[in-house]
Design a protein around this motif. Sequence first.
Motif, PDB file in Angstrom:
ATOM      1  N   GLY A 190     -42.253  23.750   3.355  1.00 42.76           N
ATOM      2  CA  GLY A 190     -42.759  24.221   4.625  1.00 42.76           C
ATOM      3  C   GLY A 190     -42.284  23.330   5.756  1.00 42.76           C
ATOM      4  N   THR A 247     -50.910  32.073  -2.386  1.00 42.71           N
ATOM      5  CA  THR A 247     -51.326  31.073  -1.406  1.00 42.71           C
ATOM      6  C   THR A 247     -51.839  29.824  -2.118  1.00 42.71           C
ATOM      7  OG1 THR A 247     -51.938  32.804   0.161  1.00 42.71           O
ATOM      8  CG2 THR A 247     -52.845  30.612   0.546  1.00 42.71           C
ATOM      9  N   TYR A 283     -53.914  26.118  -1.392  1.00 45.94           N
ATOM     10  CA  TYR A 283     -54.838  25.476  -0.469  1.00 45.94           C
ATOM     11  C   TYR A 283     -54.963  23.987  -0.813  1.00 45.94           C
ATOM     12  CZ  TYR A 283     -56.256  30.349   0.149  1.00 45.94           C
ATOM     13  OH  TYR A 283     -56.257  31.697   0.379  1.00 45.94           O
ATOM     14  N   THR A 285     -47.282  20.246   8.666  1.00 48.57           N
ATOM     15  CA  THR A 285     -48.413  20.365   9.575  1.00 48.57           C
ATOM     16  C   THR A 285     -49.038  18.979   9.731  1.00 48.57           C
ATOM     17  OG1 THR A 285     -50.478  21.563  10.028  1.00 48.57           O
ATOM     18  CG2 THR A 285     -50.048  21.004   7.738  1.00 48.57           C
ATOM     19  N   TRP A 304     -48.523  19.948  -2.443  1.00 49.53           N
ATOM     20  CA  TRP A 304     -48.561  19.351  -1.112  1.00 49.53           C
ATOM     21  C   TRP A 304     -48.026  17.924  -1.196  1.00 49.53           C
ATOM     22  CZ3 TRP A 304     -49.725  22.109   3.158  1.00 49.53           C
ATOM     23  CH2 TRP A 304     -50.390  23.318   2.980  1.00 49.53           C
ATOM     24  N   GLU A 323     -47.462  27.479   6.905  1.00 52.21           N
ATOM     25  CA  GLU A 323     -48.545  26.511   6.726  1.00 52.21           C
ATOM     26  C   GLU A 323     -49.540  26.632   7.875  1.00 52.21           C
ATOM     27  OE1 GLU A 323     -45.652  23.057   4.767  1.00 52.21           O
ATOM     28  OE2 GLU A 323     -46.613  22.780   6.704  1.00 52.21           O
ATOM     29  N   SER A 324     -50.787  26.311   7.593  1.00 62.91           N
ATOM     30  CA  SER A 324     -51.794  26.273   8.648  1.00 62.91           C
ATOM     31  C   SER A 324     -52.909  25.329   8.242  1.00 62.91           C
ATOM     32  CB  SER A 324     -52.348  27.672   8.906  1.00 62.91           C
ATOM     33  OG  SER A 324     -53.009  28.162   7.761  1.00 62.91           O
ATOM     34  N   SER A 349     -53.558  25.499   4.232  1.00 58.92           N
ATOM     35  CA  SER A 349     -53.126  26.633   3.427  1.00 58.92           C
ATOM     36  C   SER A 349     -51.635  26.860   3.626  1.00 58.92           C
ATOM     37  CB  SER A 349     -53.903  27.900   3.777  1.00 58.92           C
ATOM     38  OG  SER A 349     -53.642  28.296   5.105  1.00 58.92           O
ATOM     39  N   CYS A 350     -51.024  27.502   2.645  1.00 60.39           N
ATOM     40  CA  CYS A 350     -49.586  27.733   2.689  1.00 60.39           C
ATOM     41  C   CYS A 350     -49.257  28.948   1.848  1.00 60.39           C
ATOM     42  CB  CYS A 350     -48.845  26.511   2.156  1.00 60.39           C
ATOM     43  SG  CYS A 350     -47.078  26.757   1.888  1.00 60.39           S
ATOM     44  N   LEU A 352     -42.076  29.376   4.297  1.00 64.36           N
ATOM     45  CA  LEU A 352     -43.431  28.966   3.954  1.00 64.36           C
ATOM     46  C   LEU A 352     -44.225  28.821   5.242  1.00 64.36           C
ATOM     47  CD1 LEU A 352     -42.900  26.318   1.140  1.00 64.36           C
ATOM     48  CD2 LEU A 352     -43.064  28.802   0.987  1.00 64.36           C
ATOM     49  N   TYR A 354     -46.664  18.547   3.946  1.00 62.88           N
ATOM     50  CA  TYR A 354     -45.659  19.566   3.648  1.00 62.88           C
ATOM     51  C   TYR A 354     -46.053  20.346   2.391  1.00 62.88           C
ATOM     52  CZ  TYR A 354     -42.621  16.978   6.843  1.00 62.88           C
ATOM     53  OH  TYR A 354     -42.083  16.356   7.945  1.00 62.88           O
ATOM     54  N   CYS A 355     -45.940  21.643   2.496  1.00 64.14           N
ATOM     55  CA  CYS A 355     -46.139  22.511   1.352  1.00 64.14           C
ATOM     56  C   CYS A 355     -44.819  22.612   0.574  1.00 64.14           C
ATOM     57  CB  CYS A 355     -46.565  23.891   1.865  1.00 64.14           C
ATOM     58  SG  CYS A 355     -46.687  25.161   0.614  1.00 64.14           S
TER      59      CYS A 355
END
Length: 116
Positions: free
Chosen positions: A107, A77, A79, A110, A36, A6-7, A21-22, A4, A94-95
């Motif tokens: 994920g 994706t 969001y 982030t 999330w 993530e950003s 996003s992931c 995954l 965390y996604c």
Amino acid sequence: QVQLVESGGGLVQAGGSLRLSCAPSGSIFPINAMGWYRQAPGKQRGLVATITRSGITNYADSVKGRFTISRDNAENTVYLQMNSLKPEDTAVYYCNVEIRVLGTYWGQGTQVTVSS
């Protein structure tokens, strides 16, 4: 191997906004639920928001009215639009993705930091 990606995390002042996003890489199977979660220092990881494939959403009470989860099924994706951020929203986000056949993935996390 599914990963995954993530950003979107970062540092923002109270009242500001961020968008996370992931998306999973390496999977060709359909995705069921996406979501999330967050973990603040010294606390357990907890739900922020989830969304089903059909778009049904669920939010933690603490973020209702401020955060919006959405997904693009064509792009696989998810969001998280975060508005009116508060210092107490500071955490690692965390996604979480449920991939049909393969199972559930997390994920790497982030960091979101909200300064007062």
